[in-house]
Design a protein around this motif. Sequence first.
Motif, PDB file in Angstrom:
ATOM      1  N   GLU A   3      -7.283  -3.850   7.417  1.00 40.25           N
ATOM      2  CA  GLU A   3      -6.867  -2.552   6.916  1.00 40.25           C
ATOM      3  C   GLU A   3      -8.014  -1.545   6.994  1.00 40.25           C
ATOM      4  O   GLU A   3      -9.182  -1.912   6.878  1.00 40.25           O
ATOM      5  N   ARG A   4      -7.667  -0.284   7.164  1.00 38.04           N
ATOM      6  CA  ARG A   4      -8.682   0.767   7.178  1.00 38.04           C
ATOM      7  C   ARG A   4      -9.374   0.858   5.816  1.00 38.04           C
ATOM      8  O   ARG A   4      -8.848   0.373   4.803  1.00 38.04           O
TER       9      ARG A   4
ATOM     10  N   GLU B  14      -7.790   5.732   3.903  1.00 41.40           N
ATOM     11  CA  GLU B  14      -6.351   5.650   3.658  1.00 41.40           C
ATOM     12  C   GLU B  14      -5.930   6.656   2.581  1.00 41.40           C
ATOM     13  O   GLU B  14      -4.894   7.319   2.697  1.00 41.40           O
TER      14      GLU B  14
ATOM     15  N   GLN C 123     -10.430   2.065   2.292  1.00 40.96           N
ATOM     16  CA  GLN C 123      -9.503   2.580   1.284  1.00 40.96           C
ATOM     17  C   GLN C 123      -9.643   4.093   1.095  1.00 40.96           C
ATOM     18  O   GLN C 123      -8.648   4.785   0.869  1.00 40.96           O
TER      19      GLN C 123
ATOM     20  N   ARG D  75       0.815  -1.205   0.000  1.00 38.55           N
ATOM     21  CA  ARG D  75       0.000   0.000   0.000  1.00 38.55           C
ATOM     22  C   ARG D  75       0.850   1.257   0.000  1.00 38.55           C
ATOM     23  O   ARG D  75       0.333   2.361  -0.103  1.00 38.55           O
TER      24      ARG D  75
ATOM     25  N   LEU E 202      -4.172   0.667  -3.368  1.00 42.49           N
ATOM     26  CA  LEU E 202      -4.939   0.479  -2.141  1.00 42.49           C
ATOM     27  C   LEU E 202      -5.970  -0.636  -2.274  1.00 42.49           C
ATOM     28  O   LEU E 202      -6.605  -1.000  -1.289  1.00 42.49           O
TER      29      LEU E 202
END
Length: 394
Positions: free
Chosen positions: A145-146, A151, A148, A36, A122
């Motif tokens: 993961e947060r 992010e 997208q 990422r 991402l």
Amino acid sequence: MITSPSTRSKALAAAAATVCVLTVSGALPASASASRTASAAPAEAPLLVSVGDSFISGEAGRWAGNSNRSADGYSGTDRAWNPATGKSDPYWVYGSSYDNGCNRSDVAEVQSVTLDVSRLNLACSGATSKAVLLPESGGEPFKGERSQARELEDVAAGRAVRAVVVSIGGNDLGFSDIITDCATEFVKPYGGDPCAPDAAEQVAQRLPGVRQAAVNTLADVRTALDRAGHPAGSYRLILQSYPSPLPDAGRIRYPGEKYDRLKSGGCPFFDKDLTWAHDELVPEISSVLADAADQSDAEFLDLSRSFEGREVCSTSTRQADATHSPSGDTSEWIRFVTSGLGQGQKQESLHPNRYGQQALGTCLTLQLEQPSGDRRCTNTPGRGPAAMRLNSIG
């Protein structure tokens, strides 16, 4: 390895007016970072960001064509194969994203673009729109993961952004489950039935939701970029559709609806289902996404026919073996259906492989080299990923 009759009940498939013609020639770039983190280009180079699901994250990029021969890294198709050890290491291709299954490959679409940009992938395999949306819009963490868009908001702050390209909707539709059901019918021990009639009804009911999911995703990408200091008009926002992974029944190398489609070809589907998926399902998804892009004032990149003649089991392609090396000119550009017991993971099935991802990278390169607009990308028969062509729509 390809699923065999003894395991066929577990067969799975992952997840489906011309104004000018443009081509790109020459070699495509070598591998780049699959994480990422924005990959290294000149520090001032603007960001090119991919957001969404497996078709843009790089799922199946480990494979260069398909082969049933286990020797020499499956006839050279396994890019993670280490001949020195006689073992395969998927981290070579997917990097740390292999740990959580996002499978961002080194040849993912944004990594294969031939432009002076910093690349940020991402996207994550299996992602629905909820994995992209901002938290206040119902976005949720996915695979640790947060979201997208969240992010993107952080990473884009203080950085120039060239474009954000989005691939979304297939998992909101339940494409993987639909195709899995079709494959399961084909491999039933005492014979199943084509899935197309029932699946077509499910698709019709779900497509309005797919359209709204795409609209919501594009809106949150814009919001994230606005918060990061990028007003509309300072970057390009592109929504793309999906290439057909399967040919119609008239172009399949394994006629007769026999088990060689399963054991050898990795395309265990009835004729009726092949033609439905190719002629109706993929174009319908593309049409809905085109509407979503139009409503959102985003560009639309139609990929629905970009792999025509390069699909798994297509008559105009062949598998690699001891006498035929993998090649972008002759190999399939889609990963065949695997059991996950030998050759890689089940989730890689029916996704663009190395050649397919490089072809999509060429499509995106062509799109970004032109002014904003809606376009359709197609391949040049008998030629490799660098020879893609871009046609204006409308």
